[in-house]
Design a protein around this motif. Structure first.
Motif, short mmCIF file in Angstrom:
data_model
loop_
_atom_site.label_atom_id
_atom_site.label_comp_id
_atom_site.label_asym_id
_atom_site.label_seq_id
_atom_site.Cartn_x
_atom_site.Cartn_y
_atom_site.Cartn_z
N LYS A 1 72.13 40.21 31.76
CA LYS A 1 72.92 41.08 31.54
C LYS A 1 73.10 40.57 30.84
CE LYS A 1 74.91 45.31 32.17
NZ LYS A 1 75.26 46.65 33.31
N ASN A 2 74.44 39.84 30.72
CA ASN A 2 75.78 39.04 31.26
C ASN A 2 75.47 37.37 30.20
OD1 ASN A 2 77.77 40.70 32.12
ND2 ASN A 2 76.53 40.33 34.17
N GLY A 3 74.39 37.01 29.73
CA GLY A 3 73.94 36.64 28.72
C GLY A 3 73.93 35.32 29.71
N THR A 4 73.67 35.42 30.64
CA THR A 4 73.04 33.51 31.47
C THR A 4 71.73 34.21 31.92
OG1 THR A 4 75.44 33.49 32.34
CG2 THR A 4 73.24 32.30 33.60
N MET B 1 70.36 27.40 53.34
CA MET B 1 71.07 28.49 54.27
C MET B 1 70.72 29.88 54.20
SD MET B 1 75.00 28.71 53.04
CE MET B 1 75.29 26.97 52.71
N SER B 2 70.21 30.55 55.40
CA SER B 2 70.16 31.86 55.42
C SER B 2 70.94 32.84 56.13
CB SER B 2 68.51 32.04 56.35
OG SER B 2 68.01 32.79 57.08
N PHE B 3 71.49 33.50 55.40
CA PHE B 3 71.70 34.76 55.19
C PHE B 3 70.87 36.16 55.87
CE2 PHE B 3 74.73 32.23 52.89
CZ PHE B 3 75.58 32.15 53.74
N LEU B 4 71.18 36.67 57.04
CA LEU B 4 69.94 37.80 57.78
C LEU B 4 71.00 39.13 56.61
CD1 LEU B 4 70.36 37.34 61.54
CD2 LEU B 4 68.53 36.14 59.30
N ASP B 5 71.59 39.44 56.47
CA ASP B 5 72.19 41.07 55.69
C ASP B 5 71.86 40.49 53.76
OD1 ASP B 5 74.56 39.20 56.38
OD2 ASP B 5 75.52 41.08 56.56
N LYS B 6 71.38 39.92 53.82
CA LYS B 6 71.73 39.83 52.08
C LYS B 6 71.36 41.47 51.48
CE LYS B 6 70.93 35.19 50.70
NZ LYS B 6 69.91 34.76 50.20
N LYS B 7 72.68 41.87 50.71
CA LYS B 7 72.09 43.05 49.83
C LYS B 7 71.33 43.04 48.93
CE LYS B 7 74.42 45.25 53.30
NZ LYS B 7 74.73 46.58 53.38
N VAL B 8 72.26 41.87 47.85
CA VAL B 8 71.37 41.31 46.82
C VAL B 8 69.80 40.39 46.29
CG1 VAL B 8 71.90 40.88 44.38
CG2 VAL B 8 73.55 41.68 45.86
N SER B 9 68.96 41.39 45.85
CA SER B 9 68.16 40.43 45.28
C SER B 9 67.64 39.40 44.91
CB SER B 9 66.95 41.08 45.18
OG SER B 9 67.23 42.16 44.54
N THR B 10 66.70 38.43 44.94
CA THR B 10 66.85 37.37 43.52
C THR B 10 66.41 38.03 42.06
OG1 THR B 10 65.93 35.95 45.38
CG2 THR B 10 66.28 35.49 42.90
N LYS B 11 65.50 39.27 42.50
CA LYS B 11 65.29 39.63 40.86
C LYS B 11 66.51 39.81 40.36
CE LYS B 11 62.53 43.18 39.26
NZ LYS B 11 62.96 42.51 37.09
N ARG B 12 67.43 40.84 41.33
CA ARG B 12 68.79 41.75 40.82
C ARG B 12 69.92 40.78 40.68
NH1 ARG B 12 71.33 45.99 39.14
NH2 ARG B 12 73.17 46.54 39.92
N ALA B 13 69.78 39.71 41.21
CA ALA B 13 70.35 38.65 40.58
C ALA B 13 70.27 38.07 39.24
CB ALA B 13 70.92 37.81 41.68
N ILE B 14 68.88 37.55 39.01
CA ILE B 14 68.40 37.16 37.72
C ILE B 14 68.40 38.36 36.74
CG2 ILE B 14 66.22 36.75 36.17
CD1 ILE B 14 65.68 35.76 38.87
N ASP B 15 68.87 39.81 36.83
CA ASP B 15 68.47 40.94 35.72
C ASP B 15 70.64 40.50 35.34
OD1 ASP B 15 65.85 41.46 36.30
OD2 ASP B 15 66.57 43.18 37.70
N ILE B 16 71.04 40.52 36.60
CA ILE B 16 72.74 40.72 36.54
C ILE B 16 73.00 40.11 34.81
CG2 ILE B 16 74.60 40.79 37.74
CD1 ILE B 16 73.28 42.86 39.70
N LEU B 17 72.73 38.53 35.64
CA LEU B 17 72.81 36.99 34.98
C LEU B 17 72.00 37.47 33.78
CD1 LEU B 17 72.37 34.84 37.64
CD2 LEU B 17 74.51 35.51 36.68
#
Length: 65
Positions: A19-22, A1-17
């Motif tokens: 930070k919350n223990g995942t 699945m491809s979303f052209l206007d993604k605003k959250v990078s994979t690295k940012r998602a990993i950092d957020i997760l």
């Protein structure tokens, strides 16, 4: 699945997760982000009209046989 206007990078998602223990790897983060973008896209299509009748008012008062 491809979303052209993604605003959250994979690295940012990993950092957020993390930070919350995942802890997830990059592949898992991509799957999670795709899922969240899909949910967000579909929720935009399901705008609730405040003037529309509720399900309870649409029900019939008699029993269905």
């Amino acid at each position: 699945m491809s979303f052209l206007d993604k605003k959250v990078s994979t690295k940012r998602a990993i950092d957020i997760l993390e930070k919350n223990g995942t802890q997830v790897d990059e592949g898992d983060a991509v799957i999670i982000l795709d899922f969240l973008y899909l949910i967000a896209k579909n929720s935009n299509m399901l705008e609730v009209d405040q003037n529309s009748p509720t399900l309870k008012r649409n029900r019939t008062s008699g029993k269905i046989l």
